[in-house]
Write a protein that holds these residues in place. Sequence first.
Motif: not given
Length: 767
Positions: A79-87, A122-130
Amino acid sequence: MNIIYKYVALSLLIAFFVCTPVMAEESQSPLDYVNPLVGSDSAFEFSNGNTYPAIALPWGMNFWTPVTNTDQNNGWCYNYDDYKICGFKQTHQPSPWINDYARFALMPVVGELSVRTEERSSWFSHKAETVKPHYYKAYLADYDVTAEITPSERAAQFRFTFPESDESYVLLDAFNQGSYVKIIPEKRMIKGYCRNNSGGVPDNFHNYFAAVFDKDFEEVSTWSDWNIRKGSSEEKGKHVGAAVRFKTIKGEPVNVKVASSFISPEQAELNLKREIGNETFSQTRSKAKDIWNSQLNRIKVKGGTEKQFGNFYTALYRTLLFPRKFYEFDEDGEMVHYSPYNGKVLPGYMFTDNGFWDTFRAVFPFFTVMYPELNADIMKGLVNTYKESGWLPEWASPGHRDCMVGSNSASIIANTYLSGIRGYDIETLYEAILKNSENQHPNLSSVGRLGVDYYNEKGYIPCDVGVNESIARTLEYSYADYTIWKLAKALDKPKEHIERFRKRAQFYRNVFDESTNFMRGKKESGKWQSPFVPEKWGGVFTEGSAWHYTWSVFQDPQGLMNLMGGKKAFTEKLDSVFSTPPKYDASYYGFPIHEIIEMTVVDMGQYAHGNQPIQHMIYLYNYAGQPWKAQKWIREVMDRLYQPTPDGLCGDEDNGQTSAWYVFSALGFYPVCPGSGEFVIGSPIFEEAEMKLENGNTFTVEAEDNCKDNIYIETARLNGKPYSKTYLNYEDIQNGGRVSFDMSDKPNKDWGDDPSDAPYSMSKELE
């Protein structure tokens, strides 16, 4: 005179700027414009596409995607609005409504070992996502780890770049419903299987995997139902996983090569060896990039805006994802597949993950134009499906699933053959079509034809005999029977067959109520269902209302027009779709389903582009001699309802269908009636689109002076000759050449208005 001159000059200057948008950088590759995040801002309650970022090759057996939803059984995994990746999971999900199967996930963590989904996130951001089809990269802030993925068809490479730590881990989660893991330190390998599924599989279903690392393990662990066993190297249970620990220095990459197989553990390792082998991460990424660009470059567009390029190539990417290849190559290089129908390993093609209720409309017609060889292979897979299960699929994932209505496999098969595509066993497919037309599946309502005896004997399915969505089924069976009629004639079948399906192709007339000018539920007695509420969704319709299904007469718009009282009544009815407020009755469902809400919010009246039944309707203006209205509304839908953003779609994307609508419409034509051999002209958005066909020919669509305001066709030429038809023939395209449109900001109400210029209708053929 001077004032007049200045006025004219100013007008010309304004016109220049109006028709000179900021153009896309055409020197970029098509892949640069693809955004896999389009449609990922979705939820159960409201869909902007219901997609996830598929990191995959075209029609790949396996996709990969980041997972942000910690509920492992939830179809909305990213989901684009989520802020954590779990796998990062291997996925085969064609739709959140069908959900996933054969999934397992990798996840890097640092520090104390945690395996629960919520704890390892873990927290992640679309600003550091390709995010690109061939490559994914994200920074996992909690662990100071950069994760990267690049795919092949049945394998993938991961690169996890760690910080300095003695506790750097990579987890492999084999998920629930029965799984197995085994760590083999001397081979730097984790192998095993997962069995999770959402239905439609035999009892012996497994997805076998092999993951090979490029660094020795410091420690191994397994877990079962989240309970960690340090030092354990093997685990089997309901839900198991594995973890391997490394010592890393800052910036050290740990590479993982992973593949899977539905056949055996040995086949999984063979797939890994064959598709990845000794390649570096960069080499695999470069190959994947080249494969995508080679496919996307089959259609080169010029003279569009950045937004239009983004919409087009993202839609093309989505159109090329499904159906999924479900076959592999054994040690002798022979094609084999695990049958999701009888559980055996058999030779030949198999494809899956497709809902024909959606994709018969535009995805498969697109394949007939651009990928006839693939279409022939899919037909070979359908032959195998019929031989292995006794039925044609309608919604396969990976085997038969009980979803949607109709027998649209007939349309796909017939349109393929009628398009001149050969190389498969059409006689077996015709046998299968005949069986479908006379039988219903003993257990599944979506395989065969539910209510078939009523339909064949009475000419419609009554609304009071316990068969749900009876009018939707009647209309879709009638269209399918049109395609069978055409196929039977092409195959020189007995006259009894031809006459049977000719008659049934007109059964749509039996459920049209001339007093309301709508399709309407009819009782077994022949009386109309009452009360009648045109805005009522469901009931006798499928995910729609009478406003949408009234137009589901793909094979005979002229016949529908005659029932409505002629051109004037027909076009007024079309107009009213957009002018009638988007009120609805959701009593059949008990709440407004997301398709209803998605219709109401776009301010286009009763037009519900977010779902498939009405997506062809705008093009019906051409049949009534008012193609300029089609041009107007097609452009409005493309401009308003498609954006190259996470919330950029207006409903369910559904295996590429909503994307394929855009691809065709952007090119300037659309297959209203697959099986007729015609593509109805709309309003192209590019100044030029060059289609490189498999036969070596090139077909070009040219639209001079095209821009946001110049949406109307003033004149047209086909291969240099004036052209007034409001459709193109399949042969026109396959033979190569050029169709040219002169565009204007004012409608030319004379172009294409003659009855002889209208597209195909069955009624005309029967005259």
